[in-house]
Enzyme design. Structure first.
Site, PDB file in Angstrom:
ATOM      1  N   HIS A 155      20.420  96.171  67.810  1.00 50.87           N
ATOM      2  CA  HIS A 155      21.345  94.833  67.125  1.00 50.87           C
ATOM      3  C   HIS A 155      20.365  94.743  66.512  1.00 50.87           C
ATOM      4  O   HIS A 155      19.989  93.760  65.873  1.00 50.87           O
ATOM      5  CB  HIS A 155      21.492  93.965  68.986  1.00 50.87           C
ATOM      6  CG  HIS A 155      22.546  94.754  69.353  1.00 50.87           C
ATOM      7  ND1 HIS A 155      23.020  94.117  70.388  1.00 50.87           N
ATOM      8  CD2 HIS A 155      23.463  95.180  69.669  1.00 50.87           C
ATOM      9  CE1 HIS A 155      23.510  94.094  71.210  1.00 50.87           C
ATOM     10  NE2 HIS A 155      23.903  94.653  70.662  1.00 50.87           N
TER      11      HIS A 155
ATOM     12  N   CYS B 136      21.252  89.536  53.153  1.00 46.45           N
ATOM     13  CA  CYS B 136      22.117  88.614  51.707  1.00 46.45           C
ATOM     14  C   CYS B 136      23.940  89.323  52.384  1.00 46.45           C
ATOM     15  O   CYS B 136      23.397  90.926  51.689  1.00 46.45           O
ATOM     16  CB  CYS B 136      21.249  88.627  50.842  1.00 46.45           C
ATOM     17  SG  CYS B 136      22.478  87.758  49.426  1.00 46.45           S
TER      18      CYS B 136
END
Ligand code: OAD
Length: 262
Positions: free
Chosen positions: A118, A126
């Site tokens: 994860h 970004c």
């Protein structure tokens, strides 16, 4: 044979043992789990704080959750369970850890082959321009960090509605295929696709017609389903007991590694 001895014997005879870990292994380091009464999702419902669409709608609000998680991670020290897994990897008893955790605690005690399924909370990304950056210390951050392109950055941890990082997914698939003994530690097994890993290990294949073994370590019942041994105890207690059994059986002894600074 009881489940403890069964688990010790499966692990000791495994050729390619792997651990799949979840929030429960870090709970004894002071990190909250996600589900259950005191879980993070009670305070920060994911549909408001942890989905991709919530982030796109209101990234500043999502950062309230990210900062809280960052503060918990900053204060956390790896516990005995993390240390035992690292010691086992160093002895060749364990080949890798696939973790759903974004806290980096496995790496801090020297686990080397760690798949961050994860992603990681220690890096930023970004979504607008694809730039990456180190996450600032949570204690020093009050606002959502901005990229040089002007957009609000996001931790490189997977949100709901986001895909699993391709390299982590491929590496986890490779490990599941090679694995003949999977330790499933401290996860509710409620979230796909991580929850499919135990089934992939159990599936018969030409090199492993009987399928691989699955050992669960969790004080509570979970969505995991079938296992070859279920050790209903906290991770550090269960792994300590297994560690002693394995050291007794092999007649060898080893020390546990110390944590490096965060
Ligand atoms: P959960 O919060 O769903 O489950 C934590 C599990 O840890 C529960 O089954 C507890 O019984 C168990 N547990 C608690 N204390 C323990 C201890 N001391 N030793 C062993 N087990 C203990 O957390 P995860 O299964 O990790 O994903 O959640 C999976 C994913 O759901 C997370 O990675 C996160 C979340 O949504 C994303 O954010 C994408």
């Amino acid at each position: 044979m009881d489940d403890w001895n069964q688990a010790a014997s499966l692990l000791r005879s495994a050729r390619f043992a792997v651990a799949l870990t979840g929030a429960g292994i870090s709970s004894e380091s002071g990190l909250d789990t996600f589900r259950g009464g005191g879980g993070l999702w009670k305070k920060f419902p994911p549909e408001r704080y942890a989905t991709l669409s919530a982030f796109r709608r209101n990234p500043e609000r999502c950062w309230e959750f990210f900062l809280e998680l960052g503060r918990l991670i900053e204060r956390a020290e790896p516990n005995r369970a993390h240390r035992i897994l690292a010691a086992w990897e160093a002895r060749g008893l364990l080949k890798a850890v696939i973790t759903q955790n974004v806290d980096g605690l496995h790496q801090r005690v020297g686990s080397r082959r760690v798949v961050e399924f994860h992603g990681s909370h220690r890096r930023l990304e970004c979504l607008a321009c694809g730039a990456g950056a180190e996450a600032p210390a949570a204690g020093e951050t009050r606002e959502a960090p901005r990229c040089s392109c002007g957009a609000v950055m996001k931790p490189a941890a997977v949100l709901f509605e986001e895909a699993i990082p391709a390299r982590a997914l491929e590496e986890a698939q490779r490990l599941s295929e090679a694995c003949d003994c999977l330790l499933v530690i401290g996860t509710s097994a409620a979230v796909v696709p991580a929850s499919h890993i135990p089934g992939a290990v159990r599936a018969p294949r030409p090199a492993r017609p009987g399928g691989g073994a699955v050992i669960e370590i969790n004080p509570e019942k979970t969505f995991l389903g079938a296992s070859d041994a279920a050790l209903r105890a906290p991770a550090s207690e269960a792994l300590s007991r297994l560690d002693s059994l394995i050291q007794e059986e092999t007649g060898q002894s080893w020390n546990l590694p110390k944590a490096s600074p965060a």
